[in-house]
Design an enzyme around this catalytic site. Sequence first.
Site, PDB file in Angstrom:
ATOM      1  N   GLN A  88       0.857  -1.197   0.000  1.00  0.00           N
ATOM      2  CA  GLN A  88       0.000   0.000   0.000  1.00  0.00           C
ATOM      3  C   GLN A  88       0.894   1.250   0.000  1.00  0.00           C
ATOM      4  OE1 GLN A  88      -3.545  -0.629   2.907  1.00  0.00           O
ATOM      5  NE2 GLN A  88      -1.873  -1.970   3.586  1.00  0.00           N
ATOM      6  N   ASN A  89       2.192   1.022   0.161  1.00  0.00           N
ATOM      7  CA  ASN A  89       3.123   2.150   0.261  1.00  0.00           C
ATOM      8  C   ASN A  89       3.437   2.718  -1.114  1.00  0.00           C
ATOM      9  OD1 ASN A  89       3.159   1.589   2.979  1.00  0.00           O
ATOM     10  ND2 ASN A  89       5.047   0.376   2.867  1.00  0.00           N
ATOM     11  N   HIS A 106      -1.453   1.498  -4.313  1.00  0.00           N
ATOM     12  CA  HIS A 106      -1.831   2.910  -4.179  1.00  0.00           C
ATOM     13  C   HIS A 106      -0.922   3.839  -4.968  1.00  0.00           C
ATOM     14  CE1 HIS A 106      -3.942   1.766  -0.151  1.00  0.00           C
ATOM     15  NE2 HIS A 106      -4.591   1.340  -1.220  1.00  0.00           N
ATOM     16  N   GLY A 172       2.985  -4.121   9.057  1.00  0.00           N
ATOM     17  CA  GLY A 172       2.909  -2.668   9.185  1.00  0.00           C
ATOM     18  C   GLY A 172       1.720  -2.027   8.514  1.00  0.00           C
TER      19      GLY A 172
HETATM   20  N1  APR Z   1       7.041  -1.733  12.362  1.00  0.00           N
HETATM   21  C1  APR Z   1       5.910  -2.390  11.986  1.00  0.00           C
HETATM   22  N2  APR Z   1       4.668  -1.839  12.041  1.00  0.00           N
HETATM   23  C2  APR Z   1       4.576  -0.576  12.514  1.00  0.00           C
HETATM   24  C3  APR Z   1       5.711   0.172  12.925  1.00  0.00           C
HETATM   25  C4  APR Z   1       6.983  -0.459  12.829  1.00  0.00           C
HETATM   26  N3  APR Z   1       8.114   0.177  13.192  1.00  0.00           N
HETATM   27  N4  APR Z   1       5.278   1.403  13.337  1.00  0.00           N
HETATM   28  C5  APR Z   1       3.930   1.421  13.169  1.00  0.00           C
HETATM   29  N5  APR Z   1       3.509   0.230  12.702  1.00  0.00           N
HETATM   30  C6  APR Z   1       2.147  -0.202  12.376  1.00  0.00           C
HETATM   31  C7  APR Z   1       1.047   0.496  13.147  1.00  0.00           C
HETATM   32  O1  APR Z   1       0.787  -0.220  14.351  1.00  0.00           O
HETATM   33  C8  APR Z   1      -0.134   0.382  12.176  1.00  0.00           C
HETATM   34  O2  APR Z   1      -0.857  -0.830  12.371  1.00  0.00           O
HETATM   35  O3  APR Z   1       1.931   0.125  11.021  1.00  0.00           O
HETATM   36  C9  APR Z   1       0.539   0.332  10.810  1.00  0.00           C
HETATM   37  C10 APR Z   1       0.386   1.617  10.039  1.00  0.00           C
HETATM   38  O4  APR Z   1      -0.960   1.755   9.737  1.00  0.00           O
HETATM   39  P1  APR Z   1      -1.402   3.017   8.838  1.00  0.00           P
HETATM   40  O5  APR Z   1      -0.676   4.233   9.323  1.00  0.00           O
HETATM   41  O6  APR Z   1      -2.895   2.981   8.803  1.00  0.00           O
HETATM   42  O7  APR Z   1      -0.816   2.686   7.411  1.00  0.00           O
HETATM   43  P2  APR Z   1      -1.474   1.802   6.311  1.00  0.00           P
HETATM   44  O8  APR Z   1      -2.201   0.637   6.902  1.00  0.00           O
HETATM   45  O9  APR Z   1      -0.399   1.514   5.308  1.00  0.00           O
HETATM   46  O10 APR Z   1      -2.530   2.798   5.641  1.00  0.00           O
HETATM   47  C11 APR Z   1      -3.211   2.282   4.522  1.00  0.00           C
HETATM   48  O11 APR Z   1      -4.225   4.403   4.142  1.00  0.00           O
HETATM   49  O12 APR Z   1      -3.235   6.359   4.562  1.00  0.00           O
HETATM   50  C12 APR Z   1      -3.827   5.643   3.560  1.00  0.00           C
HETATM   51  O13 APR Z   1      -3.426   5.197   1.278  1.00  0.00           O
HETATM   52  C13 APR Z   1      -2.811   5.355   2.518  1.00  0.00           C
HETATM   53  O14 APR Z   1      -1.731   3.305   1.908  1.00  0.00           O
HETATM   54  C14 APR Z   1      -2.247   4.041   2.995  1.00  0.00           C
HETATM   55  C15 APR Z   1      -3.476   3.367   3.542  1.00  0.00           C
END
Ligand code: APR
Length: 238
Positions: A88-89, A106, A172
């Site tokens: 998703q990154n 994305h 993550g």
């Molecule tokens: N290592 C592993 N996981 C981690 C770390 C780390 N160092 N730090 C944070 N996390 C976890 C958090 O606990 C959380 O569950 O990573 C996750 C990040 O979640 P989000 O910030 O919601 O990111 P993501 O799930 O990729 O968001 C999905 O939403 O913002 C929109 O389009 C954007 O692709 C993104 C989508």
Amino acid sequence: MQKKHVVVLTGAGISAESGLKTFRDSGGLWENYDVMEVASIEGWQKNPELVLKFYNERRKQAYHAQPNAGHLALKELEKYYKVSIITQNVDNLHEKAGSTNVIHLHGELSKVRSEKYEDLIYEWGDKEIHLGDKCERGAQLRPHIVWFGEVVPMMEHAINVTLSADYFLVIGTSLNVYPAAGLINYLPATADIYVIDPHAHELPIRSNKKVKLISEKATIGVPKVVALLIEEATKQEH
Ligand code: APR
């Protein structure tokens, strides 16, 4: 012997230790921007300059970021398994780590595309784009990002890849955003699931014998799981 298939779903958390902020940990604001103003099709139509400024900043930041031990461990896995990374990154840290099969659901920060002719896509490095910057056919350039409110073109491909998973690693991601979060529903019942996230126990995944929750940061948890899988692969070889 044919290699088993590891499918990996990554989110912002795997890039956190490379210095790129996660969405949720910033309290729903990205670098102090309201996400719906800068990452939605409405935001683009309302204030394109703000959107371009937001992505110009993130493109530069991601360009200089380096992959961490989590990304590098996934590259290592390719020696023993067929590895499909569905991310998703929008950073290219999986590619920088050497992973060879990366699906961006994305979009990608390092690329820009024509607003009108969406198959005109350009590698843009860490350069900026501004209003008035045009594609070769005279239409405005825009970030090659899937905004909220837009379809996810790679989703069907991601589903097909997930259908053939022997192992599924969730790293993550808060599994808040669909359709990406729905991928887990396409897994064969036989697939082993590993969830690597400091908040793994809070994620919306029904935990059963097939799901192993590793409440660790990516740089600790991913190498651990990769070592386990490599041990399994080498045992099967003998
Ligand atoms: N290592 C592993 N996981 C981690 C770390 C780390 N160092 N730090 C944070 N996390 C976890 C958090 O606990 C959380 O569950 O990573 C996750 C990040 O979640 P989000 O910030 O919601 O990111 P993501 O799930 O990729 O968001 C999905 O939403 O913002 C929109 O389009 C954007 O692709 C993104 C989508």
